[in-house]
Design an enzyme around this catalytic site. Sequence first.
Site, short mmCIF file in Angstrom:
data_model
loop_
_atom_site.label_atom_id
_atom_site.label_comp_id
_atom_site.label_asym_id
_atom_site.label_seq_id
_atom_site.Cartn_x
_atom_site.Cartn_y
_atom_site.Cartn_z
N GLY A 68 55.87 58.23 26.13
CA GLY A 68 56.02 57.00 26.78
C GLY A 68 57.62 56.66 26.44
O GLY A 68 57.95 55.77 27.14
N ASP A 125 58.30 63.47 14.39
CA ASP A 125 58.04 61.82 14.36
C ASP A 125 58.21 61.00 13.04
O ASP A 125 57.32 60.59 12.28
CB ASP A 125 56.56 61.56 14.91
N ARG A 141 51.18 69.02 20.55
CA ARG A 141 50.51 68.44 19.17
C ARG A 141 48.92 68.89 19.21
O ARG A 141 48.40 69.26 20.30
CB ARG A 141 50.77 67.12 19.42
N ASP A 176 48.57 62.95 17.11
CA ASP A 176 49.56 63.09 18.21
C ASP A 176 50.84 63.35 17.52
O ASP A 176 51.69 63.78 18.05
CB ASP A 176 49.69 61.95 19.02
N ASN A 177 51.02 63.07 16.10
CA ASN A 177 52.20 63.51 15.51
C ASN A 177 51.89 64.61 14.64
O ASN A 177 52.55 65.04 13.39
CB ASN A 177 52.39 62.31 14.50
P1 AMP Z 1 54.60 57.21 17.93
O1 AMP Z 1 54.48 55.94 17.00
O2 AMP Z 1 56.19 57.70 17.89
O3 AMP Z 1 53.84 58.52 17.31
O4 AMP Z 1 54.20 56.94 19.26
C1 AMP Z 1 52.95 56.65 19.53
C2 AMP Z 1 52.75 56.51 21.07
O5 AMP Z 1 53.54 55.27 21.49
C3 AMP Z 1 53.56 57.81 22.02
O6 AMP Z 1 52.88 57.76 23.15
C4 AMP Z 1 54.73 56.79 22.41
O7 AMP Z 1 55.35 57.58 23.49
C5 AMP Z 1 54.37 55.48 22.55
N1 AMP Z 1 55.65 54.71 22.28
C6 AMP Z 1 56.25 54.24 21.16
N2 AMP Z 1 57.10 53.71 21.53
C7 AMP Z 1 57.43 53.34 22.68
C8 AMP Z 1 58.13 52.59 23.55
N3 AMP Z 1 59.14 51.72 23.15
N4 AMP Z 1 57.90 52.63 24.61
C9 AMP Z 1 56.96 53.31 25.18
N5 AMP Z 1 56.26 53.91 24.39
C10 AMP Z 1 56.27 54.07 23.21
MG MG Z 2 54.36 60.22 18.04
#
Ligand code: AMP
Ligand code: MG
Length: 469
Positions: free
Chosen positions: A86, A252, A177, A242-243
Amino acid sequence: MQIPFDNTYVKLPDEMYHRQIAEAASSPELVAWNDALAAELGIQGGTEAEKTAVFGGNQVPEGGEPLAQLYAGHQFGHYNPQLGDGRALLLGEVVDTHGRRRDIQLKGSGRTPFSRGGDGRAWVGPVIREYIVSEGMHALGVPTTRALAAVTTGDLVYRERALPGAVLTRVAASHIRVGTFQVLAERQRYDLLEALYEYTVQRHYPEATSPVELVAHVAAKQAELVAQWMGYGFIHGVMNTDNCTLSGETIDYGPCAFQDRFDLAKVFSSIDHHGRYSYSSQANIIVWNMAQLANALVPLMPSPEAAVPEFQQVISHMQRQVAHAWQLCFARKLGISDPEETDAGLIESLLQLMHRFDLDFTNTFHALTTGTLDAYAKQASGLTDWLRRWETRVAPLNPEPVMRGVNPWIIPRNHQVERAIQAAVDGDFTIMHRMVDAVTQPFDVNERFREFSIAPEPGEEVTVTFCGT
Ligand code: AMP
Ligand code: MG
């Protein structure tokens, strides 16, 4: 600048990703560049302006084919059917100077179809944290994604307040992942699942001849990884599926932290209300994550019903693998390179003492290595007895060389990471650079970096961490 791209993920069926270019940065500035890693990747030339344009997202490098990857995942145990990149874009892959295939990915580069409500951006805080902590982790010898570049965008990102935006360039063995498999299994797209399975085996475990063997290989890597995390007092903080990589690299760096005062049940993340990803729980959670990978792969077996016990065997064996890797890791921290069953007791009693007397994790093991633990931890009653037991055990061994290689002097401490971030928000990256220098030589006692070896005062201690996206 030449990046020797050789892209393969983009040749997979296009339902598994979305081609996308980065959003423009209004006035990008290169604030960190990892020369050694760039050389390892075979990146040649490149003026500062070119690096800034490419790694800030304003220019697609020659040979790059940017895309956002599709994945899903269990977040705190609850299945989320669609996540995906994202706020990240895979620029492409290179085969590095050691012959290893590596992904080059921008993180914080703007919206994609997987952004859901998010802005696709990152502020400078998480970019700096990931840069420092992942490079520190690598220097400790723990498998991890790496940091190639950090570029500030000149744009504001709105979180609880307006903050300077930035893009991190991350390098990984791959970004596959557990959740990359889950999304295809859940959608019953077994054709795509098969394609991903074949791709992953070829890329990471060419010796695997079945989905069960793939899980066994990943489980072995992940067991080792989590034991290493625990051996450095590290808490990942958000071990969602997913991590969790198929390659066995740490990925991550969100609400992660290395412990200062040791607490067996320590939780930092502000969103981890039930301690699912606490320090000690990590050993169980990684097994749970591998069970989810196994679940996703069941449909690929010729007879799914018959396959379930085979997968179950791998998963129950993994519990023993984690315990074994943990014991080996902590035994080495005590200078014992071929542990016996009874060493578990010696390890446990030291950890109990550390827990009870709030001892600093890193400094305790470092003091043990330098023979100064009794002076360092005067308040810990029972320590003298423990030291006598330990000395008896290691007397016939030569423990010090073993210990020096696994008991660092410096780890990326969270209160120092926070200092580096605060300065960076004000446009000053000098603390960040000093800290990267310090944490990438973690085992050497170098007076120049003493400040980074000091545990936080009670008032400085970071007690809560945030996903900080
Ligand atoms: P994470 O917490 O980094 O593992 O992210 C979990 C999900 O949220 C993933 O699909 C990321 O791409 C999405 N995500 C986290 N932060 C953002 C953001 N600022 N904009 C869009 N998607 C995000
Ligand atoms: Mg992630």
